[in-house]
Design an enzyme around this catalytic site. Structure first.
Site, PDB file in Angstrom:
ATOM      1  N   ALA A  73      26.240  -7.688  15.053  1.00  0.00           N
ATOM      2  CA  ALA A  73      27.147  -6.682  15.613  1.00  0.00           C
ATOM      3  C   ALA A  73      26.628  -6.148  16.943  1.00  0.00           C
ATOM      4  CB  ALA A  73      27.329  -5.536  14.617  1.00  0.00           C
ATOM      5  N   GLY A  74      25.555  -6.728  17.442  1.00  0.00           N
ATOM      6  CA  GLY A  74      24.956  -6.199  18.676  1.00  0.00           C
ATOM      7  C   GLY A  74      25.535  -6.833  19.927  1.00  0.00           C
ATOM      8  N   ALA A  97      24.736 -10.647  20.607  1.00  0.00           N
ATOM      9  CA  ALA A  97      25.578 -11.491  19.746  1.00  0.00           C
ATOM     10  C   ALA A  97      26.985 -11.625  20.326  1.00  0.00           C
ATOM     11  CB  ALA A  97      25.631 -10.899  18.344  1.00  0.00           C
ATOM     12  N   ARG A 102       8.565  -2.949  25.184  1.00  0.00           N
ATOM     13  CA  ARG A 102       9.024  -3.676  23.991  1.00  0.00           C
ATOM     14  C   ARG A 102       8.121  -3.406  22.805  1.00  0.00           C
ATOM     15  NH1 ARG A 102       9.415  -7.172  28.254  1.00  0.00           N
ATOM     16  NH2 ARG A 102      11.546  -7.637  28.923  1.00  0.00           N
ATOM     17  N   GLN A 107      12.706  -9.496   5.935  1.00  0.00           N
ATOM     18  CA  GLN A 107      13.548 -10.675   6.181  1.00  0.00           C
ATOM     19  C   GLN A 107      12.745 -11.969   6.026  1.00  0.00           C
ATOM     20  OE1 GLN A 107      15.586  -9.754   9.862  1.00  0.00           O
ATOM     21  NE2 GLN A 107      17.228  -8.798   8.704  1.00  0.00           N
ATOM     22  N   GLY A 111      14.903 -10.823  18.938  1.00  0.00           N
ATOM     23  CA  GLY A 111      14.782  -9.358  18.776  1.00  0.00           C
ATOM     24  C   GLY A 111      13.360  -8.933  19.139  1.00  0.00           C
ATOM     25  N   ASN A 112      13.218  -7.946  19.982  1.00  0.00           N
ATOM     26  CA  ASN A 112      11.901  -7.567  20.522  1.00  0.00           C
ATOM     27  C   ASN A 112      11.106  -6.617  19.634  1.00  0.00           C
ATOM     28  OD1 ASN A 112      11.629  -8.939  23.023  1.00  0.00           O
ATOM     29  ND2 ASN A 112      13.404  -7.768  23.731  1.00  0.00           N
ATOM     30  N   ASP A 165      12.539 -15.173  30.622  1.00  0.00           N
ATOM     31  CA  ASP A 165      11.562 -15.000  31.710  1.00  0.00           C
ATOM     32  C   ASP A 165      11.520 -16.256  32.581  1.00  0.00           C
ATOM     33  OD1 ASP A 165      10.643 -12.425  30.883  1.00  0.00           O
ATOM     34  OD2 ASP A 165       9.498 -13.391  29.297  1.00  0.00           O
ATOM     35  N   ARG A 171      14.622 -16.334  34.734  1.00  0.00           N
ATOM     36  CA  ARG A 171      14.521 -15.318  35.801  1.00  0.00           C
ATOM     37  C   ARG A 171      13.619 -15.822  36.921  1.00  0.00           C
ATOM     38  NH1 ARG A 171      13.812 -10.380  31.436  1.00  0.00           N
ATOM     39  NH2 ARG A 171      16.007  -9.761  31.396  1.00  0.00           N
ATOM     40  N   HIS A 208       6.300 -11.954  25.789  1.00  0.00           N
ATOM     41  CA  HIS A 208       7.518 -11.520  26.493  1.00  0.00           C
ATOM     42  C   HIS A 208       7.374 -10.015  26.696  1.00  0.00           C
ATOM     43  CE1 HIS A 208      11.573 -11.057  27.794  1.00  0.00           C
ATOM     44  NE2 HIS A 208      11.955 -10.418  26.713  1.00  0.00           N
TER      45      HIS A 208
HETATM   46  C1  LMR Z   1      14.941  -8.555  28.409  1.00  0.00           C
HETATM   47  O1  LMR Z   1      13.887  -9.076  28.813  1.00  0.00           O
HETATM   48  O2  LMR Z   1      15.819  -8.179  29.190  1.00  0.00           O
HETATM   49  C2  LMR Z   1      15.154  -8.390  26.931  1.00  0.00           C
HETATM   50  O3  LMR Z   1      14.038  -8.817  26.228  1.00  0.00           O
HETATM   51  C3  LMR Z   1      15.548  -7.018  26.555  1.00  0.00           C
HETATM   52  C4  LMR Z   1      14.491  -5.964  26.890  1.00  0.00           C
HETATM   53  O4  LMR Z   1      14.301  -5.040  26.105  1.00  0.00           O
HETATM   54  O5  LMR Z   1      13.876  -6.056  27.935  1.00  0.00           O
END
Ligand code: LMR
Length: 329
Positions: free
Chosen positions: A13-14, A17, A98, A112, A130-131, A159, A162, A187
């Site tokens: 629901a996020g 997603a 994070r 989980q 999910g961080n 990353d 980017r 990350h």
């Molecule tokens: C990101 O790198 O943009 C994602 O992992 C979300 C976040 O909290 O930075």
């Protein structure tokens, strides 16, 4: 009749997603010759939202979408899935790193992981976005010992994407001209952008971009802070770019990699060829072999600059692991 692949997604629901599910249903993940089953999981309060999502999926009349299941019970919805994607985690907001989410998300991934171990197929492949995704993934894989550690991955592809964009912009070339760009470690703001092993139009990146200060300082700073920048501007964390990186990451896992190519992926560090602590989920340069196994590429070299930065990221992951000791064996 096309083969059917099923993917179970937590946090359905996020935001991420919503950017991702329609692309999967359209065939962007498994290709146009595979039918798709979606198992969408989120907490009980979101079930009406999930019903709305299901209606929208139906209204797209996607030819490949064969099955949709929604619910809040991972016991039911992890079953028979070929892939599991963990998006569900408390989201980061402005001012948080994070790792500030570790103590909130640790118990979620612990529970989980146990369920995963009980009901999921031993052949399932698991991606955690999910961080803090590296340490969340470590918790999961330790709970799920029926599943091989090499089937667990944490998302570092955002990353990588980017950094590829920054390099192509600086060198004024196309995206496809930047190759072998690896992100090492966590990350997080300690993620290491390895320009020294990257190439631009077949030449060493550092020979094409001679601005050392930009490569060593500006580039990493931009990537490390990009997630926070997005949160600052949008008021919410990255969603569509994270979804796109998830598709790229799954495709890299599922498709054999050309021998001269690489991708970045958070994988279990046991027996890694670089001497990184053996009990972390750490982003390494990877390749998928012809049998579909993800292998850490062993031929990259670390100069002293890289070594110093990678060690910092390793230390940060060790600290994260110490913080969640209660959720580890
Ligand atoms: C990101 O790198 O943009 C994602 O992992 C979300 C976040 O909290 O930075």
């Amino acid at each position: 009749m096309k083969p059917l692949k099923k993917i179970a997604i937590t946090g359905a629901a996020g935001n991420v997603a919503y950017s991702l599910i329609f692309r999967i249903a359209h065939g962007d993940l498994f290709g146009r010759d595979v039918s798709v089953g979606l198992h969408l999981i989120d907490v009980p309060e979101t079930q009406s939202y999930l019903r709305g999502l299901e209606m929208e999926l139906e209204d797209c009349a996607f030819p490949l979408l064969q099955e949709i299941k929604i619910g809040s019970d991972p016991y039911l919805l992890f079953q028979n899935a070929d892939y599991l994607l963990f998006l569900g985690a408390r989201p980061r907001t402005a001012g948080m790193e994070r790792k500030d989410l570790l103590l909130d998300n640790g118990p979620i991934f612990y529970e989980q992981g146990k369920i995963l171990n009980e009901v999921a197929s031993p052949h399932v492949r698991v991606l955690v976005a999910g961080n803090p995704c590296n340490t969340n993934c470590l918790i999961l894989l330790h709970q799920a010992d029926r599943i091989q550690p090499r089937s667990f991955y944490a998302l570092s592809r955002l990353d990588q994407n980017r950094a590829v964009h920054e390099l192509m912009k600086k060198a004024q070339v196309g995206v496809q001209d930047v190759r072998r760009l690896v992100v090492w470690g966590n990350h997080s703001p300690t993620a290491v952008i390895d320009f020294s092993n990257a190439s631009i139009q077949g030449k060493e990146a550092a020979a094409v971009i001679s601005d050392c200060q930009w490569l060593e300082e500006e580039l990493p700073r931009k990537i490390q802070q990009r997630g926070m920048e997005v949160i600052r501007c949008r008021g919410k964390s990255s969603a569509a770019s994270a979804a796109s990186a998830i598709i790229d990451a799954f495709q890299s896992i599922l498709t054999p990699t050309a021998p001269d190519d690489l991708y970045s992926m958070g994988v279990y560090s046991q027996s890694n060829p670089y001497g990184v602590d053996a009990d972390l989920v750490f982003s390494f340069p990877c390749r998928t072999d012809k049998q579909g196994n993800v292998q850490i590429a062993s031929e990259l070299s670390w100069g002293s600059f890289l070594k110093e930065k990678i060690t910092l990221s390793e230390k940060e992951l060790i600290q994260e692991r110490d913080l969640v000791r209660n959720f580890l064996p």
